[in-house]
Design a protein around this motif. Sequence first.
Motif, mmCIF file in Angstrom:
data_model
loop_
_atom_site.group_PDB
_atom_site.id
_atom_site.type_symbol
_atom_site.label_atom_id
_atom_site.label_comp_id
_atom_site.label_asym_id
_atom_site.label_seq_id
_atom_site.Cartn_x
_atom_site.Cartn_y
_atom_site.Cartn_z
ATOM 1 N N LEU A 1 0.744 -1.228 -0.061
ATOM 2 C CA LEU A 1 -0.070 0.121 -0.110
ATOM 3 C C LEU A 1 0.942 1.302 -0.102
ATOM 4 O O LEU A 1 1.969 1.324 0.852
ATOM 5 N N SER A 2 0.511 2.264 -0.825
ATOM 6 C CA SER A 2 1.374 3.374 -1.076
ATOM 7 C C SER A 2 1.127 4.187 0.344
ATOM 8 O O SER A 2 -0.142 4.396 0.788
ATOM 9 N N LYS A 3 2.152 5.078 0.648
ATOM 10 C CA LYS A 3 2.109 5.955 1.933
ATOM 11 C C LYS A 3 1.910 7.413 1.372
ATOM 12 O O LYS A 3 1.880 8.373 2.190
ATOM 13 N N ASP A 4 1.904 7.477 0.107
ATOM 14 C CA ASP A 4 2.120 8.850 -0.460
ATOM 15 C C ASP A 4 0.690 9.584 -0.201
ATOM 16 O O ASP A 4 -0.614 8.934 -0.410
ATOM 17 N N THR A 5 0.803 10.882 0.171
ATOM 18 C CA THR A 5 -0.504 11.608 0.203
ATOM 19 C C THR A 5 -1.019 12.468 -1.181
ATOM 20 O O THR A 5 -2.068 12.849 -1.010
ATOM 21 N N SER A 6 -0.148 12.315 -2.231
ATOM 22 C CA SER A 6 -0.510 13.143 -3.240
ATOM 23 C C SER A 6 0.410 12.348 -4.475
ATOM 24 O O SER A 6 1.458 11.701 -4.143
ATOM 25 N N LYS B 1 6.035 7.974 -10.647
ATOM 26 C CA LYS B 1 5.576 6.920 -9.797
ATOM 27 C C LYS B 1 4.384 6.336 -10.573
ATOM 28 O O LYS B 1 3.489 6.944 -10.906
ATOM 29 N N THR B 2 4.329 4.964 -10.590
ATOM 30 C CA THR B 2 3.080 4.258 -11.037
ATOM 31 C C THR B 2 2.219 3.665 -9.959
ATOM 32 O O THR B 2 2.922 2.975 -9.229
ATOM 33 N N TYR B 3 1.108 3.850 -9.997
ATOM 34 C CA TYR B 3 0.154 3.626 -8.693
ATOM 35 C C TYR B 3 -0.643 2.317 -9.391
ATOM 36 O O TYR B 3 -1.151 2.266 -10.493
ATOM 37 N N TYR B 4 -1.186 1.300 -8.600
ATOM 38 C CA TYR B 4 -1.862 0.119 -8.954
ATOM 39 C C TYR B 4 -3.044 -0.145 -8.151
ATOM 40 O O TYR B 4 -3.279 0.142 -7.181
ATOM 41 N N THR B 5 -4.062 -0.735 -8.731
ATOM 42 C CA THR B 5 -5.217 -1.225 -8.130
ATOM 43 C C THR B 5 -5.348 -2.679 -8.020
ATOM 44 O O THR B 5 -4.821 -3.397 -9.112
ATOM 45 N N VAL C 1 -2.559 2.507 -12.658
ATOM 46 C CA VAL C 1 -3.852 3.609 -12.627
ATOM 47 C C VAL C 1 -3.428 4.732 -13.626
ATOM 48 O O VAL C 1 -2.087 5.064 -13.704
ATOM 49 N N SER C 2 -4.103 4.835 -14.769
ATOM 50 C CA SER C 2 -3.503 5.667 -15.967
ATOM 51 C C SER C 2 -3.312 7.218 -15.335
ATOM 52 O O SER C 2 -2.541 7.901 -15.765
ATOM 53 N N SER C 3 -4.371 7.794 -14.669
ATOM 54 C CA SER C 3 -4.501 8.993 -14.051
ATOM 55 C C SER C 3 -4.368 9.157 -12.574
ATOM 56 O O SER C 3 -5.775 9.265 -12.163
ATOM 57 N N PRO C 4 -3.589 9.045 -11.789
ATOM 58 C CA PRO C 4 -3.862 8.827 -10.175
ATOM 59 C C PRO C 4 -4.157 10.127 -9.667
ATOM 60 O O PRO C 4 -3.927 11.415 -10.086
ATOM 61 N N GLY D 1 -5.833 12.493 -6.047
ATOM 62 C CA GLY D 1 -5.173 12.365 -4.765
ATOM 63 C C GLY D 1 -5.872 11.343 -3.927
ATOM 64 O O GLY D 1 -4.934 10.938 -2.761
ATOM 65 N N THR D 2 -6.694 10.693 -4.149
ATOM 66 C CA THR D 2 -7.539 9.597 -3.452
ATOM 67 C C THR D 2 -6.905 8.459 -3.791
ATOM 68 O O THR D 2 -6.705 7.206 -2.959
ATOM 69 N N GLN D 3 -6.735 8.197 -4.961
ATOM 70 C CA GLN D 3 -6.049 6.989 -5.700
ATOM 71 C C GLN D 3 -4.470 6.663 -5.202
ATOM 72 O O GLN D 3 -4.151 5.460 -5.280
ATOM 73 N N VAL D 4 -3.886 7.429 -4.636
ATOM 74 C CA VAL D 4 -2.477 7.100 -4.315
ATOM 75 C C VAL D 4 -2.430 6.342 -2.932
ATOM 76 O O VAL D 4 -1.516 5.897 -2.665
ATOM 77 N N GLU D 5 -3.783 6.102 -2.201
ATOM 78 C CA GLU D 5 -3.787 5.452 -1.208
ATOM 79 C C GLU D 5 -3.790 3.664 -1.824
ATOM 80 O O GLU D 5 -3.857 2.786 -0.953
ATOM 81 N N ASN D 6 -3.626 3.687 -2.931
ATOM 82 C CA ASN D 6 -3.580 2.234 -3.581
ATOM 83 C C ASN D 6 -2.188 1.704 -3.560
ATOM 84 O O ASN D 6 -1.341 2.307 -2.935
ATOM 85 N N TYR D 7 -1.858 0.852 -4.526
ATOM 86 C CA TYR D 7 -0.749 -0.108 -4.164
ATOM 87 C C TYR D 7 0.527 0.515 -5.095
ATOM 88 O O TYR D 7 0.373 1.302 -6.221
ATOM 89 N N GLU D 8 1.896 0.332 -4.869
ATOM 90 C CA GLU D 8 2.821 0.728 -5.260
ATOM 91 C C GLU D 8 3.485 -0.750 -5.554
ATOM 92 O O GLU D 8 3.543 -1.814 -5.008
ATOM 93 N N MET D 9 4.289 -0.890 -6.728
ATOM 94 C CA MET D 9 5.198 -2.036 -6.955
ATOM 95 C C MET D 9 6.531 -1.593 -6.383
ATOM 96 O O MET D 9 7.244 -0.735 -6.591
ATOM 97 N N THR D 10 6.898 -2.745 -5.093
ATOM 98 C CA THR D 10 7.897 -2.386 -4.628
ATOM 99 C C THR D 10 9.182 -3.384 -4.801
ATOM 100 O O THR D 10 10.308 -3.081 -4.759
#
Length: 329
Positions: A224-229, A234-238, A248-251, A253-262
Amino acid sequence: MNNIELSTIYLPILDEVYKEGAKTSVLDGDETTVRKGNNGEIKIAKLDMDALGDFDRKSGYTKGSTSLTWETVKYDKERSQDLRIDRLDNGETLAQPFAKLSSEFLKTKVIPETDAARIAKICGTKDITVKEENIETGAELIIALRACANKMDEDEVPMESRILFITPTLISLADDMDTTKSREVLKRFSQIIPVPQSRMYTSITLHDGKNSYGYEKTKAAYTLSKDTSPQPGKTYYTKESEGNYKAVSSPSGTQVENYEMTTKPAKNVNFLCVEKSAAVTAMDQYIKYFSPDQDQDGDSHVFKYRNNNLYGHVYENKTAGVYVSHKDN
């Protein structure tokens, strides 16, 4: 025959099976390059010297330096397994079933894992040459191998000690061409060693033996991403389903609560070229034997196997001697 005698007799057999079967054993150091240390450490010989300077007829030779130092590094991993032969299954002699068991264990479990771990470790070394390319035809392979050979030629890497680890599928493409071009390119490598694709990855995951054993090609890991914006680059994932993530093609402010590839997934290696003096590997093997009467957990002949591995150490002054080509997926 007592426990110590059994270990003394069978350990050289295991070492011989390993030497014959491991594709990467050619990189193992000898007594001139590797010394055993203490506390899980190993000493690696490192040779360095200054280049030429002017000879002065009054003061004589330039006073450069040549150094042979022993660099201390840690082994990468200790691995083990508990091998057992039931008392009643053993028959009259212990030698034959143990020889079969140990040989099969090394050939099907220890050697493939050791090769895969070494290739992955060397491929992940900083400052080596890495090329991402998909090779589908013999012509594409020849171009890729020529690029590797040319790079090493320009970097003055000795041709007479270049070892090419390559998948059987790819080397067969060159064999099928059987042209002057293909033969001439292959001559620029001193040794060509086919290695199954199942041992040729840029990264592997070693299982700890608690829930699963052996190794596998490293898979992508998500947290889970810890970014607030949204952060640039970075690429974010659902999470679509278990083990299935979608970018996520266009993340927002709310979608950054989704996943990151670590952890990025490993790539399939096409070929790896290593100049013999650029890298060194080492493995120590140990066995212990317990009779059925000593077996506290059953009624078996017990052989406890353990190894300690230096999967690969590339000298920082020899990184030009390592070239890896891998796929883009």
